[in-house]
Write a protein that holds these residues in place. Structure first.
Motif, PDB file in Angstrom:
ATOM      1  N   ALA A 280       0.843  -1.394   0.046  1.00 28.90           N
ATOM      2  CA  ALA A 280      -0.031   0.086   0.105  1.00 28.90           C
ATOM      3  C   ALA A 280       0.889   1.321   0.015  1.00 28.90           C
ATOM      4  O   ALA A 280       0.443   2.341  -0.714  1.00 28.90           O
ATOM      5  N   LYS A 281       1.851   1.087   0.607  1.00 24.56           N
ATOM      6  CA  LYS A 281       2.846   2.157   0.724  1.00 24.56           C
ATOM      7  C   LYS A 281       3.404   2.553  -0.568  1.00 24.56           C
ATOM      8  O   LYS A 281       3.340   3.610  -0.860  1.00 24.56           O
ATOM      9  N   VAL A 282       3.982   1.663  -1.213  1.00 29.41           N
ATOM     10  CA  VAL A 282       4.742   1.703  -2.554  1.00 29.41           C
ATOM     11  C   VAL A 282       3.633   2.060  -3.635  1.00 29.41           C
ATOM     12  O   VAL A 282       3.965   2.955  -4.316  1.00 29.41           O
ATOM     13  N   GLY A 283       2.404   1.554  -3.573  1.00 35.92           N
ATOM     14  CA  GLY A 283       1.277   1.741  -4.665  1.00 35.92           C
ATOM     15  C   GLY A 283       0.884   3.499  -4.421  1.00 35.92           C
ATOM     16  O   GLY A 283       0.573   3.754  -5.302  1.00 35.92           O
ATOM     17  N   SER A 284       0.732   3.719  -3.304  1.00 33.92           N
ATOM     18  CA  SER A 284       0.324   5.350  -3.056  1.00 33.92           C
ATOM     19  C   SER A 284       1.511   6.096  -3.678  1.00 33.92           C
ATOM     20  O   SER A 284       1.128   7.402  -4.146  1.00 33.92           O
ATOM     21  N   GLN A 285       2.914   5.760  -3.216  1.00 29.43           N
ATOM     22  CA  GLN A 285       3.850   6.644  -3.665  1.00 29.43           C
ATOM     23  C   GLN A 285       3.906   6.565  -5.385  1.00 29.43           C
ATOM     24  O   GLN A 285       4.146   7.721  -5.909  1.00 29.43           O
TER      25      GLN A 285
END
Length: 570
Positions: free
Chosen positions: A182-187
């Motif tokens: 989720a962190k990578v996807g949002s970035q």
């Protein structure tokens, strides 16, 4: 994935995707995730594929589906969910959100309908636990094989066994893994938005510097959303054309696209419609913009890396179409996001015209917007295959006008589950009877139908008003008495016909102008028939001679106008 794509979301995060199951070459047990990735232009961020699946065959299947697969991070090792390495290599590697965004934006710019799979390895601090889980998975897989567990029973057996062997550690790792995704996807999503905004801005600046078209913030009574393309028209010199050999004929180039044609027709008849469309950044688009200087093309996006739509039609000496070929992929780029930039102009428009080339999601968006703002929408189906688009949902109930031919009308009603004949009638009486019958259920919501019948003229179906059909927009929906008027076509010989590609668009455009000028129904239809005849006699889809005087029924005595045939619908 489907819901995100429909909502205009470009990046979707999950834990791990499905894949080809072990022994899938025999069982054909392949997750629908893979086929959906091959037909939905969205980026899926995941931790790769669980090792309970056949990872090698999964990657091969994704390649077969045209899916771009990239590993995110320091290496190009394709991850196996709980393990950062699966023993397989990804075709591509991106090291940070900006590189990922550039890859995704490039894929989107190609207009492909396949997606991107971004594989994110499990965080390093969880890799040790991940290795224990992988060992438990391999033990569980071996036990399943020994016990002869097959098919749908394999996955639940392995997952339960792994949970038991790791004493719940697999769940903790799973949570850590999804948080990281989720962190990578949002970035990546943030970087992609910036990337697309930068590209859009460059495209707008490039477009304005080179073309200097009308400002996009001007108000227009009509907004047209549809296709624009280069037409190559090949007309044979003999009635019969032979496939597999060169036929004698004449080839000419013109500028078409149903949306462009209608916007062109409206422009030549004194309107200033805002035209929303898309072209490539190529020599064809340069020619299009030069030709369309008389139109407001400020709503036309010029997209780098795309091809301007082209259409080639072969017609017989009589003018009848034999074969058509189209490279129309760029029409899929006329998205709801593209249209929503002009919500201000849409909200102030009297009439919005849509052609069948644009995506279903765009049609749904405009119909929903028009319904909430009480705007009249005219739908031009384009062809019998695309005629169904608004009728796949309740969007069609927001339409006010539609201008199908008989085959397109059949597609519309068939899509709604209305009994429709497979073979169209040949006699005029039977054609009119069928058109009236099929129009009746559509008029429960549509204000008026203009059914084009080629050399047989047109059938106008709608609300009865003083012995005619009321073409003027209705202020409120209420129970109406319905009728139909059959107008014969203006006489044109086969020798006079140069092409038929823009006659219907000329007809629709001229009728729209008549409606906007609040003319009576007979005048509106006669304007349309005169415009259609000019188109038939011209090498261009919209005749260069088209102007307000050339379609004024009071100034052009084309023939002794026959009184239209009247019939009740109910």
């Amino acid at each position: 994935m489907i819901a995100a794509h429909q909502a205009g979301i470009s990046v979707f995060v999950t834990g791990g995707i499905g894949g080809v199951h072990r022994d899938g070459e025999n069982s054909l047990d392949i997750s629908a995730d893979l086929t959906e990735l091959g037909r939905t232009p969205i980026t899926v961020v995941s931790a790769g594929v669980k090792s309970i699946l056949d990872i090698g065959r999964t990657l091969e299947f994704l390649e077969t589906q045209g899916v771009c697969v990239a590993t995110y991070g320091a290496t190009n090792n394709f991850p196996a969910f709980f393990s950062p390495q699966s023993g397989f290599i990804s075709p591509f590697q991106v090291r940070n959100p900006e590189e990922a965004a550039e890859l995704i934006a490039s894929a989107l710019s190609l207009g492909l309908q396949s997606g991107v799979l971004l594989a994110v390895p499990i965080p390093e601090k969880h890799a040790a636990v991940g290795q224990q889980i992988e060992e438990a998975i391999q033990a569980a897989v071996g036990e399943a094989s020994t016990k002869g567990i097959r098919g749908r029973d394999v996955t639940p057996f392995i997952l339960q066994k792994v949970n038991d062997l790791t004493r719940g550690k697999s769940l903790q790792a799973n949570i850590a893994l999804i948080c990281n995704n989720a962190k990578v996807g949002s970035q990546v999503a943030c970087a992609l938005e910036k990337q697309l905004d930068d590209r859009k801005l460059k495209s707008k600046i490039h477009h304005r510097h080179r073309h200097g078209n009308h400002p996009s913030d001007s108000e227009s009574a009509v907004v047209v959303v549809g296709g624009i393309n280069i037409d190559f028209i090949a007309k044979g010199k003999t009635e019969k054309l032979f496939f597999g050999q060169t036929n004698s004929g004449r080839v000419c180039q013109s500028f078409g696209g149903v949306g462009r044609n209608i916007a062109d027709s409206l422009s030549r008849l004194g309107q200033t419609p805002l035209f929303i469309s898309a072209t490539g950044d190529d020599s064809h688009s340069e020619a299009v913009f030069n030709y369309c200087k008389h139109m407001n093309t400020s709503g036309v996006s010029r997209l780098e890396g795309q091809n301007t739509a082209t259409y080639c039609v072969v017609i017989a000496e009589s003018g009848e179409m034999i074969l058509g070929l189209g490279d129309m992929d760029i029409h899929e780029q006329i998205t709801e996001q593209c249209v929503s930039q002009f919500d201000k102009q849409l909200s102030s428009a009297t009439l919005v015209c849509l052609d069948g080339n644009i995506p279903v999601s765009t049609i749904d968006y405009v119909c929903s917007f028009a319904s909430s703002h009480k705007i009249n929408v005219w739908y031009e189906p384009t062809d019998s295959e695309k005629a169904c688009k608004p009728f796949l949902s309740d969007s069609w109930k927001s339409l006010s006008y539609a201008s199908p031919n008989l085959a397109e009308l059949c597609t519309m009603t068939k899509t709604l589950g209305i009994p429709t004949p497979e073979v169209l009638p040949s006699s005029l009486d039977d054609i009119l009877s069928l058109a009236v019958t099929l129009s009746r259920p559509l008029l429960e919501h549509l204000h008026c139908l203009v059914v084009t019948l080629g050399s047989n003229g047109l059938l106008l179906c709608g609300e009865h008003n003083a012995g005619s059909v009321n073409l003027q927009p209705r202020l409120q929906k209420k129970r109406r008495r319905l009728c139909a008027l059959h107008y014969p076509a203006l006489s044109v010989t086969a020798e006079e016909i140069i092409n038929v590609s823009g006659a219907g668009d000329s007809l629709a455009g001229a009728i729209m102008v008549g409606i906007l000028q609040q003319r009576d129904t007979d005048s509106c239809v006669r304007m349309g028939l005169l415009a259609a005849r000019l188109s038939l006699l011209s090498p261009h889809p919209i005749a260069l001679a088209l102007n307000s005087d050339s379609v004024d029924p009071d100034k052009v005595h084309a023939q002794n106008w026959p009184k239209p045939s009247f019939m009740w619908i109910d």
